[in-house]
Every structure is written in structure tokens, then in C-alpha cells.
Design a protein around this motif. Structure first.
Motif, PDB file in Angstrom:
ATOM      1  N   LYS A 101      34.119 -22.809  88.235  1.00  0.00           N
ATOM      2  CA  LYS A 101      34.919 -22.493  89.422  1.00  0.00           C
ATOM      3  C   LYS A 101      34.459 -23.319  90.616  1.00  0.00           C
ATOM      4  O   LYS A 101      35.278 -23.900  91.342  1.00  0.00           O
ATOM      5  N   ASN A 116      44.610 -27.053  88.000  1.00  0.00           N
ATOM      6  CA  ASN A 116      43.551 -26.245  87.401  1.00  0.00           C
ATOM      7  C   ASN A 116      43.390 -26.584  85.921  1.00  0.00           C
ATOM      8  O   ASN A 116      42.761 -25.851  85.167  1.00  0.00           O
ATOM      9  N   LEU A 143      41.029 -21.259  84.900  1.00  0.00           N
ATOM     10  CA  LEU A 143      41.383 -22.634  84.566  1.00  0.00           C
ATOM     11  C   LEU A 143      42.193 -22.695  83.275  1.00  0.00           C
ATOM     12  O   LEU A 143      42.092 -21.811  82.420  1.00  0.00           O
TER      13      LEU A 143
END
Length: 552
Positions: A101, A116, A143
């Protein structure tokens, strides 16, 4: 490319992680972190119940706040290793999710790329458990994983091997916490019945490694060497200076710099203080190499084992190039050992950056390949399975590249047979169906038989090899049967020796599925084979916890 087509490539390392992307010039480029450095320590410090720090700042807290700091978490991926911080449970997948992250959020800010999508690397010898845990870490981080690529394959992509001629490479990858060896063969595609494309084919011939061997072990040996010298020079006798947290923190920080200095110089020193004693301890490169020689020998044993495995597939094996990968490969003792003891001429890559760059190239190659056509008849289960077993093809240097991975660990079922030691008694054993080092994707049909008369239920139990060699003992393997179980029920009182038809399929990414069919009752069961410590509910809970965390 648009943001939707961009994919970040991530080397999620044991000691350091790196993130890269494809820039406007079509080149793989590493994204520097907040401190302007290309590598980020894979360390997480929990400052509070809702805030965390990743990287250099977190690494500086390892000794002072060891109860709130986590490092080397990659060595625990795929295991049941829960940790508690401020009343919240964090498993290895959640810790790794915080690292992912942090990497992606800053990469988005630094590049202005709003995506992402990620391609993440794993050691080639990772089994289903570790690989599944890596996917779950990305999911927890919010993600989208477009692909998992092994570290040696990523390194090979990063050096731009064209594959326009037959070429065999050996990849020696010594990272901060793991060690990987792989033999890769490049050749023009033949378009044969196995599904090869018209472009280049990269086939993994052999893989091996050690999940708990890396630069961190060299650091520990150097720590002990410097500590012993300090005690001797200070005349401390039996007194242990490592009981002082300040001394430990200082020595821990000094050791990494000292190791780097010894890669450039024949002698280096560390200034240390314990109580009223202040000394500069000098270490020579020769002393360091003597203290760590057994670690080097471990890697060479694995190198020879990997070569022997590859030669079983290719008796006339000849290496055109040897790629040196991983930040710990910078140590002169590594290069000297490979050159002197193996007789190799080495091609250095970007060492600690090559894997992330290769992951970015792989991710872009996936985004550029044409979409897989929907099978005739729509998206039924058969069509979905066929797509899963399709070759792993990416666009590389403007051409199609098919990547044929190898199975890292053997898979088998638990069977019964009459005991050789005690006639008349039954014993369980593991009969392996797919074997370590086999090329992927693969489809393996086989037949089993009911063990006794009047069989109405048949429980299927699936196992994955643990050690470097296959072992029939169930206790020497890890069960990977789905948590929900796998049982054919309401069978029509099958007599002994009634046939059950099985088929094991494993995708190019190592995702496995077992199908079982009993022809008399016409019953079928399809079983995804994963080794995930975290179940779907656990992942959802972990994702919620990570979403609530902010970087301090």
C-alpha cells in the motif's frame, strides 16, 4: 499508455522492496521513495492503532520499539503467524499489504499514474501457500494483481534477452532474505501442438533455492564478529554489551554500512560505545569472508543441485550466460566463488533493481497482449478452465513471448495400500501426480480405484511436497485440500477396484485444480487447490483493518 493500461512492477523483498513502471520512453524505471532512494526497507512500524510507517523510518525503530516493529515478514508468508499490535491482529499477509500500500500510494503521487494494477514477483521455489499469500496481501492492500512472476524470470526480462537464438541462462539471485537459482532456456517458438506461440519461448528448466538464506544472515554473522572483537578489545570478559539497547541499535545500523564498505575496501571500521567504553572496531574483508564461508557454500550446493536437475532435462546443457541478481550478490566473495569454483563468467544486472524492472516489463506485456477470445458457447466452466491453462504469453520487445514456468513443488493424493510390514493392514501414502520441475501449464489425467466393497463416500485429500525430495509419508507433506473438504457422496455401493477418473490441471501461474469423476453415478467434483492460511472472511476483515490505517 493510458493510466488504465499502466501496471506497477513490484519486487516485494524480504529486506528491501522496489517498485518500477514503464516510462514515456518505453523503459523500465524504478520509482524513488520519499527519501529519494530506489530501495525501501521492508519494515513496518506501528505507531498507533491507526497509523504506521514503512521503510527507513520504521527500520530505525527496530531496537527501540521492537514490540511494534516487523521485519523479514516475507519469510513467514504462507504460514499461520499472527501478530498483535494495539489490540488488532495482523498476519504476514496484512503486514505485506501495508508495504504494498505504501509503495503504490507514493508511486501514484510521484508519477501521476492513477492505477492500482500491479505485477508482483515471488521466489521461483515458492509453493502454493506463499504465492497465494502474496496475492492475498495485494488484495488486502486494495490492489489488482495482473500477474505473479518469479524473480529469476523477471530478472531475465530486465536484461532484454531477445530469444532470437537458442540460449540458456543461469540466474543466481541472492537477496536480503531469500536465495533463488533458476535455469532458463530461450528459443524461437515452433508453433507445435503444445501451444507454443510464433514468437520467443522462455522455458524454466530447473528451480531451487532457500527461503531463509540471504543477506540478513551475512549481517548476523558480521554482527557477532564485531561484537566479539569489541568484547575482546574492551576487556569485558563475560559481560554482554548487547544487553544495552543503545549498543544493539548502533551496532545493527553499523553492520549494514560495514558490509557495504567491505564490498569496496579490504578493511572497514565501526565506532561503538558501551557505558564508558568507546572503541572503533576494525574488520577486514578476509575476516568477514571466513566468518560467512559456510553461507557461501550453502548457495554453491544449491547451484550444483539446480544444474544437475536441468541436466536431467537437457543432458547436453550449456550455459551461454550467468546472471547475477540481488543486492547481496554485490559482495565480492559471491562473485569470486562463482568465478573460481564454478568457472563462470558473470553478467551483472542492476542487482537489487533488476527484479522490479522485470516485473514492470511483465506487467506491461500483459496489458499489451490481445484479449483472450471467449470460447464458443460462452463463458462456461470448461471455457474458463481452458483459458486458465492457456500459455502465459506477453508482448515483449514488440513480439509475443511465451513463458513456460516449472512446478516448484510436487502435488499428490493420499492413497491406501496393504502394509508391507504388517500384511492385512492398510497404510496411507502420498502418490505424487505432478512432479517438481515439470513444465507449466500441465494437464494430468489419472485413475484411482475404490479400496473396498460397498463404497458410498470417497474422501479426496491432496498434499504438496515440503522438502527438496518427494516423500510418500503424509506427515512429510503439507495438506492442500480445500477447507470445505472434498468428498464424493451417495455413491452406488461401489465394489472394490471400481475406477474413479481424476484430472489435475495447473496453470502457468501455478494455480491448480483437481477434478474427480465417478462414471457409474455420473458424479463430478472440481476442487481448487490452494494453501491459504487466510480464508475469504479473514481477507475481508484484514482489508478493512488495513483500509483504516494511515501512514504516520
Amino acid at each position: 499508455m493510458t493510466d488504465k493500461e499502466q501496471v506497477f512492477g513490484i519486487d516485494l523483498g524480504t529486506t528491501y522492496s522496489v517498485i518500477a513502471f514503464i516510462n514515456d520512453f518505453g523503459q523500465a524505471e524504478v520509482i524513488r521513495n520519499r527519501e529519494g532512494e530506489e530501495t525501501t526497507p521492508s519494515v513496518v512500524y506501528f505507531e498507533s492503532a491507526t497509523s504506521f510507517v514503512v521503510g527507513k523510518e520504521a527500520k530505525n525503530e527496530i531496537v527501540a520499539h521492537h514490540d511494534a516493529t516487523v521485519s523479514l515478514i516475507k519469510r513467514s508468508m504462507g504460514t499461520d503467524f499472527p501478530l498483535q499490535f494495539f489490540g488488532t491482529e495482523f498476519r504476514p499477509e496484512s503486514i505485506s499489504a501495508l508495504i504494498l500500500k505504501d509503495l503504490v500510494e507514493f508511486a501514484q503521487q510521484a508519477t501521476g499514474i492513477d492505477t492500482n494494477k500491479v505485477a508482483i514477483t515471488v521466489p521461483a521455489y515458492f509453493g502454493r501457500g506463499e504465492t497465494a499469500a502474496t496475492r492475498q496481501a495485494a488484495e488486502i492492500a486494495g490492489l489488482e494483481v495482473v500477474g505473479i512472476i518469479t524473480e529469476p524470470v523477471a530478472a531475465a526480462l530486465s536484461v532484454g534477452v531477445t530469444g532470437d537464438k537458442a540460449e540458456t541462462l543461469f540466474v543466481y539471485d541472492l537477496g536480503g532474505g531469500t536465495f533463488d537459482c533458476t535455469v532458463l532456456e530461450f528459443s524461437p517458438g515452433t508453433g507445435d501442438s503444445s501451444g507454443a506461440t510464433s514468437g520467443t519461448v522462455m522455458e524454466v528448466l530447473a528451480i531451487d533455492g532457500h527461503r531463509s538464506l540471504g543477506g540478513a544472515d551475512w549481517d548476523q554473522r558480521l554482527f557477532e564478529l564485531v561484537k566479539a572483537k569489541f568484547i575482546a578489545q574492551a576487556g569485558l570478559g563475560d559481560e554482554d554489551p548487547t544487553e544495552d539497547e543503545d549498543f544493539v541499535q548502533k551496532l545493527t545500523n553499523e553492520v549494514e554500512d560495514l558490509k557495504k564498505s567491505l564490498s569496496r575496501k579490504e578493511k572497514a571500521g565501526a565506532s561503538l560505545r558501551y557505558g564508558d567504553v568507546a572503541l572503533k572496531v576494525e574488520v577486514t574483508r578476509a575476516e568477514f569472508e571466513t566468518a560467512t564461508r559456510t553461507l557461501v557454500d550453502q548457495t554453491l550446493d544449491i547451484v550444483r543441485r539446480t544444474l544437475a536437475t536441468a541436466q536431467q532435462k537437457r543432458p547436453d546443457l550449456k550455459l551461454e550466460e550467468v546472471l547475477l541478481v540481488g543486492g547481496s550478490s554485490k559482495m565480492p566473495m559471491i562473485q569470486a566463488s562463482l568465478e573460481n569454483e564454478m568457472g563462470w563468467s558473470l553478467r551483472k544486472t542492476d542487482l537489487d533493481l533488476a527484479v522490479a524492472k522485470g516485473a514492470a516489463i511483465y506487467g506491461q506485456g500483459i496489458s499489451l497482449r490481445p484479449p483472450t477470445p471467449t470460447p464458443v458457447g460462452g463463458t462456461d466452466d470448461t471455457g474458463t478452465e481452458e483459458r486458465k491453462l492457456a500459455p502465459d504469453v506477453i508482448i515483449f520487445n514488440g513480439e509475443e513471448l511465451e513463458i513456460r514456468n516449472a512446478l516448484s513443488r510436487s502435488l499428490g493424493l493420499r492413497w491406501v495400500r496393504e502394509s508391507a510390514a504388517v500384511p492385512g493392514e492398510w497404510e496411507h501414502f502420498i502418490g505424487f501426480v505432478a512432479h517438481q520441475q515439470e513444465s507449466l501449464p500441465l494437464r494430468r489425467p489419472f485413475t484411482g480405484f475404490a479400496a473396498q466393497d460397498n463404497t458410498t463416500n470417497l474422501t479426496i485429500r491432496i498434499y504438496e511436497q515440503i522438502s527438496g525430495v518427494e516423500d510418500e509419508n503424509p506427515k512429510s507433506n503439507t495438506e492442500v485440500t480445500p477447507t470445505s473438504g472434498a468428498t464424493l457422496t451417495n455413491l452406488p455401493n461401489l465394489p472394490a477396484h471400481s475406477a474413479i477418473e481424476f484430472e489435475l490441471s495447473i496453470s502457468s501461474q501455478g494455480e491448480a485444480q483437481l477434478s474427480a469423476f465417478e462414471p457409474i453415478s455420473n458424479q463430478r467434483i472440481d476442487l481448487p487447490i490452494t494453501l491459504s492460511v487466510m480464508q475469504a472472511a479473514d481477507v475481508a476483515k484484514a482489508k478493512q483493518a488495513v483500509e483504516g490505517m494511515v501512514r504516520a
